[in-house]
Design an enzyme around this catalytic site. Structure first.
Site, short mmCIF file in Angstrom:
data_model
loop_
_atom_site.label_atom_id
_atom_site.label_comp_id
_atom_site.label_asym_id
_atom_site.label_seq_id
_atom_site.Cartn_x
_atom_site.Cartn_y
_atom_site.Cartn_z
CE LYS A 1 -2.48 0.26 3.92
NZ LYS A 1 -2.21 0.98 4.77
NE ARG B 1 -4.18 0.85 11.21
CZ ARG B 1 -3.34 1.36 10.39
NH1 ARG B 1 -2.81 1.97 9.85
NH2 ARG B 1 -2.16 0.09 10.77
NE ARG C 1 9.12 -8.77 5.70
CZ ARG C 1 8.75 -8.14 5.43
NH1 ARG C 1 8.20 -7.12 4.72
NH2 ARG C 1 7.59 -7.52 6.45
NE ARG D 1 10.60 -6.27 10.33
CZ ARG D 1 9.86 -5.40 9.81
NH1 ARG D 1 9.89 -4.59 8.47
NH2 ARG D 1 8.65 -5.45 10.36
NE ARG E 1 0.84 -5.70 10.41
CZ ARG E 1 1.81 -5.41 9.30
NH1 ARG E 1 3.17 -6.01 9.30
NH2 ARG E 1 1.48 -4.17 8.99
P1 ADP Z 1 1.38 -0.34 10.05
O1 ADP Z 1 1.27 -0.53 8.88
O2 ADP Z 1 2.83 -1.01 10.25
O3 ADP Z 1 0.57 -0.12 10.57
P2 ADP Z 1 1.62 2.77 9.86
O4 ADP Z 1 2.64 3.50 9.42
O5 ADP Z 1 0.10 2.54 8.60
O6 ADP Z 1 1.86 1.32 9.89
O7 ADP Z 1 1.36 3.10 11.55
C1 ADP Z 1 2.00 2.65 12.18
C2 ADP Z 1 1.27 3.49 13.61
O8 ADP Z 1 1.01 4.07 13.92
C3 ADP Z 1 0.11 1.68 13.84
O9 ADP Z 1 0.32 0.78 14.54
C4 ADP Z 1 -1.10 2.69 14.79
O10 ADP Z 1 -0.80 2.49 16.12
C5 ADP Z 1 -0.44 3.99 14.40
N1 ADP Z 1 -1.71 4.46 13.28
C6 ADP Z 1 -1.52 4.64 12.07
N2 ADP Z 1 -2.91 4.93 10.91
C7 ADP Z 1 -4.06 4.76 12.25
C8 ADP Z 1 -5.45 5.46 12.65
N3 ADP Z 1 -5.85 5.43 11.35
N4 ADP Z 1 -5.84 5.07 13.32
C9 ADP Z 1 -5.41 4.51 14.77
N5 ADP Z 1 -3.46 4.43 14.44
C10 ADP Z 1 -3.14 4.89 13.98
#
Ligand code: ADP
Length: 223
Positions: free
Chosen positions: A14, A89, A128, A163, A174
């Protein structure tokens, strides 16, 4: 104004597609993860509040997400539109987002769902491997991505590493969060008539070719 929301399971690429859209269509890429990490780096009040939450992998409160998001999308570079990566989300966030754009008088735009079957996502993550020396990437779950010699880099001969969080267990956790919280957005945006599905292809170029077909189906200019 051209707004694009990206939704995808883990490992579908994404963030990569968001960057490709941003550079091709000259739109700002708004990643909530990046916005949060910037706050943490700047040691702002919000940054201090969210650091522990990010470290734990849990979701940050909607209040914080929407404060950051609104401040970002009213900036002048968003006048022609933007790409959202990481928000909404959850269904609650989708409802809140609709209210916010209604207040701002922004269009909803396109929602692009990058589809990847669960078992494929699992292989991409759990298989990976990367080289500790030159950074080359391998995957022992795919024949054409395996190193020639077990856990050894084809390019420099160094040991390959996995990792610590690329495990089946972390993947299952996840993916379950994604299925429970994010997947319901597909029906939600389908019912609004704005959802377009593309498959996460064999590489980022193949996926992007399909993403472009969605974006270009109107008369939107592609640079
Ligand atoms: P990942 O795809 O691994 O979740 P991101 O960079 O999108 O990584 O997000 C990192 C962290 O930021 C998430 O694990 C969460 O804690 C927080 N986060 C990101 N977007 C949101 C959201 N829309 N609502 C709540 N928390 C969020």
């Amino acid at each position: 104004m051209k707004n694009i929301i990206l939704i995808a399971p883990p490992a579908a690429g994404k963030g990569t597609q968001a960057k490709l859209i941003a550079s091709t269509y000259n739109l700002p890429h708004i990643s909530t993860g990046d916005l949060l990490r910037k706050e943490i780096n700047d040691q702002s009040e919000i940054g201090l509040q969210v650091k522990a939450v990010l470290d734990s992998g849990k979701l940050v409160s909607d209040d914080i997400i929407f404060t950051l998001l609104e401040n970002r999308i009213i900036e002048s570079d968003c006048i022609g539109g933007y790409i959202l990566d990481g928000v909404p989300r959850t269904l609650v966030q989708a409802e809140k987002y609709l209210k916010m754009i209604e207040k701002l008088n922004y269009p909803l735009g396109d929602v692009i769902y990058i589809n990847l079957p669960k078992e494929e996502a699992r292989k991409r993550i759990v298989g990976r491997l990367s080289c500790s020396n030159c950074g080359a990437i391998y995957n022992d779950q795919f024949e054409d991505m395996k190193p020639i010699t077990f856990e050894t880099c084809d390019k420099c001969g160094e040991h390959l590493i996995k990792r610590e969080d690329d495990t089946d267990q972390v993947f299952n956790e996840r993916f379950q969060i994604y299925e429970n919280q994010t997947l319901p957005l597909i029906d939600f945006f389908t019912s609004k008539g704005v959802l377009f599905t593309v498959n996460s292809g064999i590489n980022k170029e193949a996926t992007f070719a399909d993403v472009k077909k969605v974006i270009n189906r109107g008369n939107y200019d592609c640079n």
